[in-house]
Design a protein around this motif. Structure first.
Motif, short mmCIF file in Angstrom:
data_model
loop_
_atom_site.label_atom_id
_atom_site.label_comp_id
_atom_site.label_asym_id
_atom_site.label_seq_id
_atom_site.Cartn_x
_atom_site.Cartn_y
_atom_site.Cartn_z
N VAL A 87 79.99 -52.93 27.71
CA VAL A 87 78.86 -53.70 27.19
C VAL A 87 78.12 -52.82 26.20
CG1 VAL A 87 78.58 -55.07 29.30
CG2 VAL A 87 77.25 -52.96 29.01
N SER A 88 77.37 -53.43 25.32
CA SER A 88 76.58 -52.66 24.36
C SER A 88 75.30 -52.16 25.03
CB SER A 88 76.23 -53.52 23.15
OG SER A 88 75.46 -54.64 23.54
N SER A 89 74.71 -51.14 24.45
CA SER A 89 73.56 -50.47 25.07
C SER A 89 72.32 -51.36 25.14
CB SER A 89 73.22 -49.19 24.30
OG SER A 89 72.91 -49.49 22.94
N ASP A 90 72.26 -52.44 24.34
CA ASP A 90 71.09 -53.31 24.38
C ASP A 90 71.28 -54.49 25.35
OD1 ASP A 90 73.00 -54.65 22.96
OD2 ASP A 90 71.73 -55.11 21.23
N THR A 91 72.40 -54.53 26.07
CA THR A 91 72.62 -55.57 27.08
C THR A 91 71.64 -55.37 28.22
OG1 THR A 91 74.97 -55.63 26.53
CG2 THR A 91 74.32 -56.63 28.63
N SER A 92 71.09 -56.43 28.76
CA SER A 92 70.13 -56.29 29.86
C SER A 92 70.84 -55.81 31.13
CB SER A 92 69.44 -57.62 30.15
OG SER A 92 70.34 -58.54 30.75
N ASP A 124 74.61 -46.93 40.62
CA ASP A 124 73.51 -46.83 39.65
C ASP A 124 72.73 -48.14 39.57
OD1 ASP A 124 74.24 -44.23 38.92
OD2 ASP A 124 75.63 -44.96 37.39
N LEU A 125 73.46 -49.25 39.52
CA LEU A 125 72.82 -50.55 39.38
C LEU A 125 72.08 -50.94 40.66
CD1 LEU A 125 75.58 -52.46 37.39
CD2 LEU A 125 73.42 -51.53 36.53
N LEU A 126 72.63 -50.55 41.81
CA LEU A 126 71.94 -50.83 43.07
C LEU A 126 70.61 -50.09 43.13
CD1 LEU A 126 71.93 -52.09 45.88
CD2 LEU A 126 73.21 -50.10 46.71
N LYS A 127 70.60 -48.84 42.69
CA LYS A 127 69.35 -48.07 42.65
C LYS A 127 68.34 -48.72 41.72
CE LYS A 127 71.38 -43.49 43.59
NZ LYS A 127 71.68 -42.16 42.99
N THR A 128 68.83 -49.24 40.60
CA THR A 128 67.94 -49.88 39.64
C THR A 128 67.30 -51.13 40.22
OG1 THR A 128 69.32 -49.07 37.81
CG2 THR A 128 67.82 -50.90 37.34
N VAL A 129 68.11 -51.94 40.90
CA VAL A 129 67.58 -53.16 41.51
C VAL A 129 66.58 -52.83 42.60
CG1 VAL A 129 68.19 -55.19 42.88
CG2 VAL A 129 69.63 -54.50 40.95
N MET A 130 66.88 -51.82 43.40
CA MET A 130 65.97 -51.42 44.48
C MET A 130 64.67 -50.85 43.93
SD MET A 130 68.71 -49.73 47.16
CE MET A 130 67.42 -49.25 48.32
N GLY A 131 64.70 -50.37 42.69
CA GLY A 131 63.50 -49.82 42.07
C GLY A 131 62.56 -50.87 41.54
N LYS A 132 62.96 -52.14 41.72
CA LYS A 132 62.12 -53.29 41.32
C LYS A 132 61.78 -53.28 39.84
CE LYS A 132 60.06 -53.65 45.95
NZ LYS A 132 58.81 -53.67 46.76
N MET A 133 62.75 -52.86 39.03
CA MET A 133 62.57 -52.94 37.58
C MET A 133 62.80 -54.38 37.12
SD MET A 133 64.73 -49.50 36.55
CE MET A 133 64.40 -49.61 34.81
N ASN A 134 62.29 -54.71 35.96
CA ASN A 134 62.49 -56.04 35.40
C ASN A 134 63.88 -56.07 34.75
OD1 ASN A 134 62.47 -58.49 34.16
ND2 ASN A 134 60.49 -58.22 33.14
N ILE A 135 64.88 -56.37 35.57
CA ILE A 135 66.26 -56.23 35.12
C ILE A 135 66.66 -57.28 34.08
CG2 ILE A 135 66.98 -55.13 37.26
CD1 ILE A 135 68.22 -57.79 38.10
N GLU A 136 65.86 -58.34 33.94
CA GLU A 136 66.18 -59.36 32.94
C GLU A 136 65.84 -58.90 31.53
OE1 GLU A 136 64.41 -63.09 33.82
OE2 GLU A 136 65.20 -63.19 35.86
N GLU A 137 64.91 -57.96 31.40
CA GLU A 137 64.45 -57.55 30.07
C GLU A 137 64.81 -56.11 29.73
OE1 GLU A 137 60.30 -58.27 29.74
OE2 GLU A 137 60.45 -60.42 30.19
N ILE A 138 64.94 -55.25 30.72
CA ILE A 138 65.21 -53.83 30.44
C ILE A 138 66.69 -53.65 30.08
CG2 ILE A 138 65.26 -51.51 31.44
CD1 ILE A 138 62.90 -52.28 33.15
N PRO A 139 66.99 -52.95 28.97
CA PRO A 139 68.39 -52.73 28.56
C PRO A 139 69.10 -51.75 29.49
CG PRO A 139 66.91 -51.53 27.12
CD PRO A 139 66.04 -52.37 28.01
#
Length: 211
Positions: A87-92, A124-139
């Motif tokens: 995927v490209s770096s700007d993909t959410s 990595d992605l599991l940690k990101t989701v658990m961190g409660k980041m706005n995964i729909e907008e953050i690249p």
């Protein structure tokens, strides 16, 4: 010794049809007996095949199987690599997670203008989701491991070298980078993936004599 594709075909035919005469081998391959005579002589002298007068050729597993293992070790990564998920770096982050599960991938490679800039794993992605980041907008670039902190192999590297690198870095897969001439820094163009799953499949093929 490196076998030609025709010699490998002959070994496979003998393995499936032993005992089989030289005439029958030639017929299955669509060549004359005289055309195959040098190949059959080489395979017999190398003891990869056993020739018995008035009976035919037999498959010599004790000689062929170690030869197959050596052949696999010396294969190039580009001969066995699988298709990478990119995927490209700007993909959410959310779209990256969706792609990972749709493709059933363990890791996804991140690129900018077709060149490797990062990698993310399921962990990595599991940690990101658990961190409660706005995964729909953050690249995904905010969650990836970046170059140069990524292990990779070149398309011209041997399978043996790539397997050792997998174990050395304790990762599930390595991006395969297109080999180029020259020295010094260069863009890393991803053309494939070398993974533990691929190595396991090669090993299973050896066991089942499918290579």
């Amino acid at each position: 010794m490196e076998l030609s594709e025709r010699q490998k075909e002959i070994i496979e035919i003998v393995k499936k049809n032993e005992p089989i005469t030289g005439e029958n081998i030639a017929g299955l391959l669509g060549f004359s007996r005289s055309t195959l005579r040098p190949d059959l002589s080489l395979l017999t002298l190398s003891e990869l095949l056993i020739a018995k007068p008035k009976v035919g050729y037999f498959y010599n597993a004790h000689r062929v199987e170690p030869f197959i293992i050596k052949d696999i070790k010396e294969k190039k990564v580009e001969d066995v690599m699988s298709v990478p998920v990119i995927v490209s770096s700007d993909t959410s982050i959310q779209d990256t997670i969706i792609k990972m599960f749709l493709e059933d991938a363990g890791s996804i490679y991140i690129t900018e203008q077709h060149h490797l800039v990062g990698i993310v794993s399921r962990k990595d992605l599991l940690k990101t989701v658990m961190g409660k980041m706005n995964i729909e907008e953050i690249p995904i670039s905010m969650a990836m491991t970046r170059v140069p902190n990524i292990a990779y192999v070149l398309s011209g590297d041997s399978v043996e070298f790539a397997t050792k690198k997998l174990l050395e870095h304790e990762v599930d897969s390595l991006p395969v980078i297109e080999s180029t001439d020259g020295n010094g820094p260069r863009p890393l163009k991803v053309i494939g993936k070398f993974s533990k799953t691929l190595v396991s499949r090669l090993f299973l093929n050896i066991i089942n004599n499918e290579i």
